[in-house]
Enzyme design. Sequence first.
Site, mmCIF file in Angstrom:
data_model
loop_
_atom_site.group_PDB
_atom_site.id
_atom_site.type_symbol
_atom_site.label_atom_id
_atom_site.label_comp_id
_atom_site.label_asym_id
_atom_site.label_seq_id
_atom_site.Cartn_x
_atom_site.Cartn_y
_atom_site.Cartn_z
ATOM 1 N N ASP A 11 -10.379 -5.624 14.019
ATOM 2 C CA ASP A 11 -10.847 -5.025 12.757
ATOM 3 C C ASP A 11 -12.343 -4.813 12.859
ATOM 4 O OD1 ASP A 11 -8.803 -6.405 10.009
ATOM 5 O OD2 ASP A 11 -8.404 -4.929 11.579
ATOM 6 N N ASP B 224 0.866 -1.196 0.000
ATOM 7 C CA ASP B 224 0.000 0.000 0.000
ATOM 8 C C ASP B 224 0.895 1.236 0.000
ATOM 9 O OD1 ASP B 224 -2.225 -1.686 0.390
ATOM 10 O OD2 ASP B 224 -2.155 -1.435 2.575
HETATM 11 C C1 DIG Z 1 -8.647 -8.116 5.306
HETATM 12 O O1 DIG Z 1 -9.663 -8.250 6.249
HETATM 13 C C2 DIG Z 1 -7.308 -8.004 5.975
HETATM 14 C C3 DIG Z 1 -6.343 -7.247 5.134
HETATM 15 O O2 DIG Z 1 -6.976 -6.072 4.731
HETATM 16 C C4 DIG Z 1 -5.258 -6.935 6.105
HETATM 17 O O3 DIG Z 1 -4.237 -7.858 5.913
HETATM 18 C C5 DIG Z 1 -5.850 -7.128 7.474
HETATM 19 C C6 DIG Z 1 -5.471 -6.000 8.372
HETATM 20 O O4 DIG Z 1 -6.555 -5.435 9.027
HETATM 21 N N1 DIG Z 1 -7.292 -7.286 7.216
HETATM 22 MN MN MN Z 2 -9.367 -7.268 8.217
#
Ligand code: DIG
Ligand code: MN
Length: 389
Positions: A247, A59
């Site tokens: 996340d 990225d």
């Molecule tokens: C996808 O859910 C993954 C990729 O975007 C990244 O490797 C990771 C980091 O949050 N989430």
């Molecule tokens: Mn992710």
Amino acid sequence: MADAYVPRAEHRFTFGLWTVGNVGRDPFGEPVRAPLSPVAAVHLLADVGAWGVNFHDNDLVPIDASPAERERIVREFRAALAATGLVVPMATTNLFSDPAFKDGAFTANDPRVRAYALQKTMHAIDLGVECGATTYVFWGGREGSESDATKNPAEAIKRFREAINFLCAYVRDQGYALRFALEPKPNEPRGDIFLATVGAALGFIATLDHPGMVGLNPEVAHETMAGLNVLHAVAQAWEAGKLFHIDLNDQVPGRYDQDLRFGSVNIKQAFLLVKFLEDVGYAGSRHFDAHAFRTEDAAGVREFARGCMRTYLILKERAAQFNADADIQALLAEIHADDGAMAPFQGAYTAARAAALKAHPFDRAALGARGLAYERLDQLTIDLLLGVR
Ligand code: DIG
Ligand code: MN
Ligand code: MN
């Protein structure tokens, strides 16, 4: 939008470069937005109130960049960080885009691909640490199969373990203050992905050479795709001392990985997740691994980013309201009441405790007859979320 929910650095909101930089490409359509440079993304995130920015190696630095280009890109990126005050809490490797990884990276059948994946990851770890990362995520997007005739899944797990052990040893050898966070996902882009859930990853971590260095990065959408309760997964990771990162996004069950704006689908789930994180004092990043609808322009991307943080802050306020609500707390006290009568039978096993418990008379009918008032508690929760309490 009312300014009562203004994100501040103390909220530790982060976004990946790939989130606000998502160009809107999908399997059925070409990009709808212009690419966003890392520097522009840093300024956008600073402008909307984020605390930090994360990245995959590529990225930031294109896979075929020369050393001189790498140096320039990193210098400019770090200058933007210094100018805005944004930090880089997490970094990760792109082990899924390049065709070389079409059969996986650490678990690929080709030993040259496995070795190349290790090399690429060591360079990416160096880059992440250079930019200040203290958490390193491993999402094994291509570590899987479409046909299990192609590789023994047990062999794949062994290969993954060998890679993580090697990289843990590399980090220790380099003296980096870095922890690894595994990010499970059940499928997509592979037909099935190894280590598909938080539970599977926790079992795997226990088999590593340095399990203390390795934790979890649960993703809302991914546990939802697996048909699982996201809060249960996050709570198990936390309880095991393994919630190293998270996340946040949202997802409609039974769909492809939608990576929707946080809290935009399942409000009660998002509320109970935020309440858990705040109640237990989770001190890590609130990372939004999500992206704007494909329909959006640059202005829409900003709205998306603001919306993730705004919803988190609203739900954080609702959580404080829940914890202060006299009716809710009275009901919880009643539900969790313990008159101490069972104290003799609680705690570690002793022969005397077992004997006493075996001899204790229970009124089973009375146990089953008790109403637990969960409907009232859940409705009070809904009332609170709907703003009528
Ligand atoms: C996808 O859910 C993954 C990729 O975007 C990244 O490797 C990771 C980091 O949050 N989430
Ligand atoms: Mn992710
Ligand atoms: Mn996802």
